[in-house]
Design an enzyme around this catalytic site. Sequence first.
Site, PDB file in Angstrom:
ATOM      1  N   GLU A 192      68.768  33.563  89.785  1.00 35.52           N
ATOM      2  CA  GLU A 192      69.586  33.995  90.926  1.00 35.52           C
ATOM      3  C   GLU A 192      68.905  33.611  92.246  1.00 35.52           C
ATOM      4  O   GLU A 192      69.560  33.162  93.183  1.00 35.52           O
ATOM      5  CB  GLU A 192      69.802  35.523  90.855  1.00 35.52           C
ATOM      6  CG  GLU A 192      70.709  35.930  89.703  1.00 35.52           C
ATOM      7  CD  GLU A 192      70.670  37.427  89.380  1.00 35.52           C
ATOM      8  OE1 GLU A 192      71.372  37.841  88.460  1.00 35.52           O
ATOM      9  OE2 GLU A 192      69.909  38.167  90.054  1.00 35.52           O
ATOM     10  N   ASP A 250      59.728  38.609  78.527  1.00 36.96           N
ATOM     11  CA  ASP A 250      61.126  38.698  78.929  1.00 36.96           C
ATOM     12  C   ASP A 250      61.921  37.663  78.158  1.00 36.96           C
ATOM     13  O   ASP A 250      61.429  36.541  77.948  1.00 36.96           O
ATOM     14  CB  ASP A 250      61.223  38.376  80.440  1.00 36.96           C
ATOM     15  CG  ASP A 250      62.279  39.199  81.145  1.00 36.96           C
ATOM     16  OD1 ASP A 250      63.253  39.597  80.484  1.00 36.96           O
ATOM     17  OD2 ASP A 250      62.131  39.437  82.367  1.00 36.96           O
ATOM     18  N   HIS A 287      69.323  38.526  73.382  1.00 35.72           N
ATOM     19  CA  HIS A 287      68.946  38.350  74.791  1.00 35.72           C
ATOM     20  C   HIS A 287      67.461  38.540  75.024  1.00 35.72           C
ATOM     21  O   HIS A 287      66.912  38.045  76.000  1.00 35.72           O
ATOM     22  CB  HIS A 287      69.721  39.352  75.664  1.00 35.72           C
ATOM     23  CG  HIS A 287      71.168  39.000  75.785  1.00 35.72           C
ATOM     24  ND1 HIS A 287      71.692  38.364  76.874  1.00 35.72           N
ATOM     25  CD2 HIS A 287      72.190  39.146  74.925  1.00 35.72           C
ATOM     26  CE1 HIS A 287      72.974  38.152  76.698  1.00 35.72           C
ATOM     27  NE2 HIS A 287      73.303  38.628  75.512  1.00 35.72           N
TER      28      HIS A 287
HETATM   29  P1  ADQ Z   1      67.493  42.508  81.713  1.00 37.37           P
HETATM   30  O1  ADQ Z   1      66.290  43.062  81.080  1.00 37.37           O
HETATM   31  O2  ADQ Z   1      68.401  43.476  82.323  1.00 37.37           O
HETATM   32  O3  ADQ Z   1      68.316  41.607  80.738  1.00 37.37           O
HETATM   33  P2  ADQ Z   1      67.264  40.301  83.809  1.00 37.37           P
HETATM   34  O4  ADQ Z   1      67.479  39.018  83.149  1.00 37.37           O
HETATM   35  O5  ADQ Z   1      66.217  40.278  84.843  1.00 37.37           O
HETATM   36  O6  ADQ Z   1      66.865  41.474  82.811  1.00 37.37           O
HETATM   37  O7  ADQ Z   1      68.603  40.722  84.483  1.00 37.37           O
HETATM   38  C1  ADQ Z   1      68.663  41.751  85.419  1.00 37.37           C
HETATM   39  C2  ADQ Z   1      69.979  41.675  86.191  1.00 37.37           C
HETATM   40  O8  ADQ Z   1      70.155  42.889  86.871  1.00 37.37           O
HETATM   41  C3  ADQ Z   1      70.008  40.558  87.197  1.00 37.37           C
HETATM   42  O9  ADQ Z   1      71.290  39.993  87.243  1.00 37.37           O
HETATM   43  C4  ADQ Z   1      69.679  41.262  88.499  1.00 37.37           C
HETATM   44  O10 ADQ Z   1      70.276  40.689  89.622  1.00 37.37           O
HETATM   45  C5  ADQ Z   1      70.252  42.635  88.265  1.00 37.37           C
HETATM   46  N1  ADQ Z   1      69.449  43.633  88.990  1.00 37.37           N
HETATM   47  C6  ADQ Z   1      68.171  43.885  88.795  1.00 37.37           C
HETATM   48  N2  ADQ Z   1      67.759  44.827  89.662  1.00 37.37           N
HETATM   49  C7  ADQ Z   1      68.817  45.184  90.371  1.00 37.37           C
HETATM   50  C8  ADQ Z   1      69.036  46.127  91.402  1.00 37.37           C
HETATM   51  N3  ADQ Z   1      68.085  46.938  91.876  1.00 37.37           N
HETATM   52  N4  ADQ Z   1      70.247  46.244  91.893  1.00 37.37           N
HETATM   53  C9  ADQ Z   1      71.227  45.452  91.429  1.00 37.37           C
HETATM   54  N5  ADQ Z   1      71.078  44.554  90.488  1.00 37.37           N
HETATM   55  C10 ADQ Z   1      69.889  44.425  89.938  1.00 37.37           C
HETATM   56  C11 ADQ Z   1      68.242  41.172  79.364  1.00 37.37           C
HETATM   57  C12 ADQ Z   1      66.903  40.554  78.956  1.00 37.37           C
HETATM   58  C13 ADQ Z   1      66.562  39.410  79.870  1.00 37.37           C
HETATM   59  C14 ADQ Z   1      67.682  38.386  79.887  1.00 37.37           C
HETATM   60  C15 ADQ Z   1      69.010  39.065  80.171  1.00 37.37           C
HETATM   61  C16 ADQ Z   1      70.167  38.099  80.028  1.00 37.37           C
HETATM   62  O11 ADQ Z   1      65.880  41.525  78.970  1.00 37.37           O
HETATM   63  O12 ADQ Z   1      65.371  38.783  79.457  1.00 37.37           O
HETATM   64  O13 ADQ Z   1      67.451  37.444  80.912  1.00 37.37           O
HETATM   65  O14 ADQ Z   1      69.230  40.133  79.278  1.00 37.37           O
HETATM   66  O15 ADQ Z   1      70.175  37.506  78.799  1.00 37.37           O
END
Ligand code: ADQ
Length: 813
Positions: free
Chosen positions: A383, A375, A167
């Site tokens: 989203e 990232d 990921h």
């Molecule tokens: P993450 O590093 O967790 O994932 P991201 O892809 O941004 O990063 O996903 C975050 C998720 O958490 C999103 O669905 C978002 O809506 C949710 N989220 C964030 N802040 C929140 C909050 N305050 N309250 C509720 N929900 C919140 C890892 C990798 C990424 C990759 C994903 C998926 O680091 O690069 O995109 O996996 O493969």
Amino acid sequence: MSNRLIVVSNRLPLTLRKADGHWTTERSSGGLASAMNPILRRNGGDWIGWAGASGEEDQEERRSVLEDWAQKEQCFAVELPEEIATGFYEGYSNQTLWPVFHNFPSQLKFDAKDWQAYVEANRIFSKAIVERYKPDDLVWVHDYQLMLLPQMLRDELPDAAIGFFLHIPFPSSEIFPILPRREELLQGLLGADLVAFQTHGHLQQFRSALLRVLGIESKVTEVAVDARPVRLEALPIGIAPDEYADLLSKDEATARYHAELITRYTGRRVLLAVDRLDYTKGIPERLRAYALLLRSSSDFREKVVLIQIAVPTREGIDTYQDLRTEVNRLVGEINGKLGTPNWTPVVYINRSIERAELAALYKLADVCWVGSLRDGMNLVAKEYVACKAEGDGVLVLSEFAGAAAEMGEALLINPFDEERTASTVERALALDEDERRQRMKTLHARVLRNNVFRWGDRFLTSLQEAVSERGRYVDTQPQRLRPAEAQQAYMSAQRRLLALDYDGTLVPFTDHPHQAAPPPSVLSLLTALARESKNCVALMSGRPAEDLDRWFGAIGSMWLVAEHGAELKPPGSSWEPLRSPVPTDWKSTVMPILEHFVDRTPGSFVEEKKYTLVWHHRLAEPEFGAWLANELVSMLEAMLADTELRAFRGQKMVEVRPVWANKGEAFERILAGYSQPDFLFAAGDDRTDEDLFERLRDGAWTVHVGPGATRAAFMVRDFESLRSLLETFTQASQASVERLSTTSFKRQLISQNAATLQRHPAWQRPGRLSMAAHTTSRTVTAVGRTAAFEWRRISAAWASVRSSGTCLKSLRE
Ligand code: ADQ
């Protein structure tokens, strides 16, 4: 999808929490949970992962919660002892792997004990999977915490279908090698049938790491691990857009939140940022850029607001605490210095929020600002776009998020350049409506199309294809060549074409290319083969034309191919290039790089040929030489990417030449003038010979000399085995026209084999004498049978050779 699915990830989508003295369940937010839940709901299967909390107390209650998870949610908790969990998760995973994989080498911390915990945790996961595994299950392993798991599973379940998805990004080949225990991690991943990444860029970096760290060459879509193919894919993850569409169209809580937000922010433009509070997400950089924006013009005063949502994460690690302090400070500073009694420029929410509230915020925001320094993908960007069906809103996206590779209509930023980021955000706020809608509509359609279901289907289909292709490789593993069969085919053919490599195939390697002049036995062998009227013989070598002319020029009835195919000399004719003009102006650019490698590597040297340059490291310390060779190839690959030149690794050397100058192409040329041979024979030991093997049609006798992966249909043990096979060819033909006298044959045989034995490297080491004796005895066997001699007499002579090396002298006499 008929096969059952086992999803394995560090964390289950459920987390155990101790609240008010009781164990409770909390649903995780986070990229993976968002992505996998819909797939598992649709396909069915088990999810295996860590519950997120170990604990000695209230075991009874804890167990009952976990049993509930297993029965109602198909979530099976892996139990990690506390010390292992800490070393594995907070230690190696998040303080060693996470910073390196996100290009933050300065944040790397490594403790050998944490590595042990990482190994042990992966082993515990492996056991848990083996317990639940049923034949034909598909095992899908997620992410950097479980990189050793594919190989551990492969050892236990050799036939299992194992896929791995990373990921997070894969680091560049400059940074990956600093990782402690890098070899084990790569080997661990290669246990899978499919290794998939978020972007092509990450995939390429993985390939470079394989080459540089393990010396393994790969194709864009595949790498061969012995007889097993490992498929490589770039599969960008998506989201489940309907979840957001449903919240926005049907959910009352979302509508309520949205109405409240509209009231609260009327008259203000809303910038939204949603992140885990992680240093890779670029939160301080964003806050500083925002402060620059506010300071750049008083027009923004009381007119914009930045809502920064930051979910606390990995709070046990110092770096994260420092980040939290810094963000608090920056928020305080901006609000304190730039705010007014009616206006708080940054609304900072430092907690997880519900999906309904998040959807309402996405709908409200004029701009979503994703500023990751690095990232894997970034789901927030997708989203936000999913919530903008009408085409309003602008996405400002870091070019260092994987999402940038497929969201080109966003306004891209370099988050490290805070000044330009501020201007881009300003532009986002001012974008005219047409342009805004056009960009957003295109993004929206793509996010809908490349959704998480499609991603999951593509991953699982690709995994199944990879598994079904295993057979292809098994079928193409070379068989040990049976000399009698080859000889039979040779004898019954009327038009034979034989293509033979030289170094390593007909003679052993020497320390320096100039030392490998052919011994008389090889010259007479080639002469005899080429003289045979039914034969067309081509000697195809990497050597320059002058060497071949000097050594083999007298054998007029043989094709010579120099520099791996760049130049050819038909029998009785003169040298001509395979294609013309052959470019050589590149040499002055590449030579200084090779010379630099000579300076770095004692014992290595550059050989300049007419069309190629070669860096030899045969005399260098083996591991260092191989390591530098990998580095040189990666460097040249990048440098020569848009030219027709390529860098190739051969036996202890790296060669730079035009991509078309290869033995496969040269062979085609020879074949064109020699129609329909009924016996095609090609032998070689090197990667350059693989081009030849690949070209030859089914039914050809392609022979790889020595061990190792190859496309050839057959293999023989070493150059001596090949020579004795070729000798049987010539002697078999001779035997059919004249019968040798017993005495002359015996003399020839013994002297030939004595010489062979003495040249064999094992001869230098008395303990290995039996190996050399074995090789030579097979030679005797083959020759003896072919010529229909009295085997008993030969073997009696040979028995005395074997019983004592010293009696060779007397035998020769
Ligand atoms: P993450 O590093 O967790 O994932 P991201 O892809 O941004 O990063 O996903 C975050 C998720 O958490 C999103 O669905 C978002 O809506 C949710 N989220 C964030 N802040 C929140 C909050 N305050 N309250 C509720 N929900 C919140 C890892 C990798 C990424 C990759 C994903 C998926 O680091 O690069 O995109 O996996 O493969």
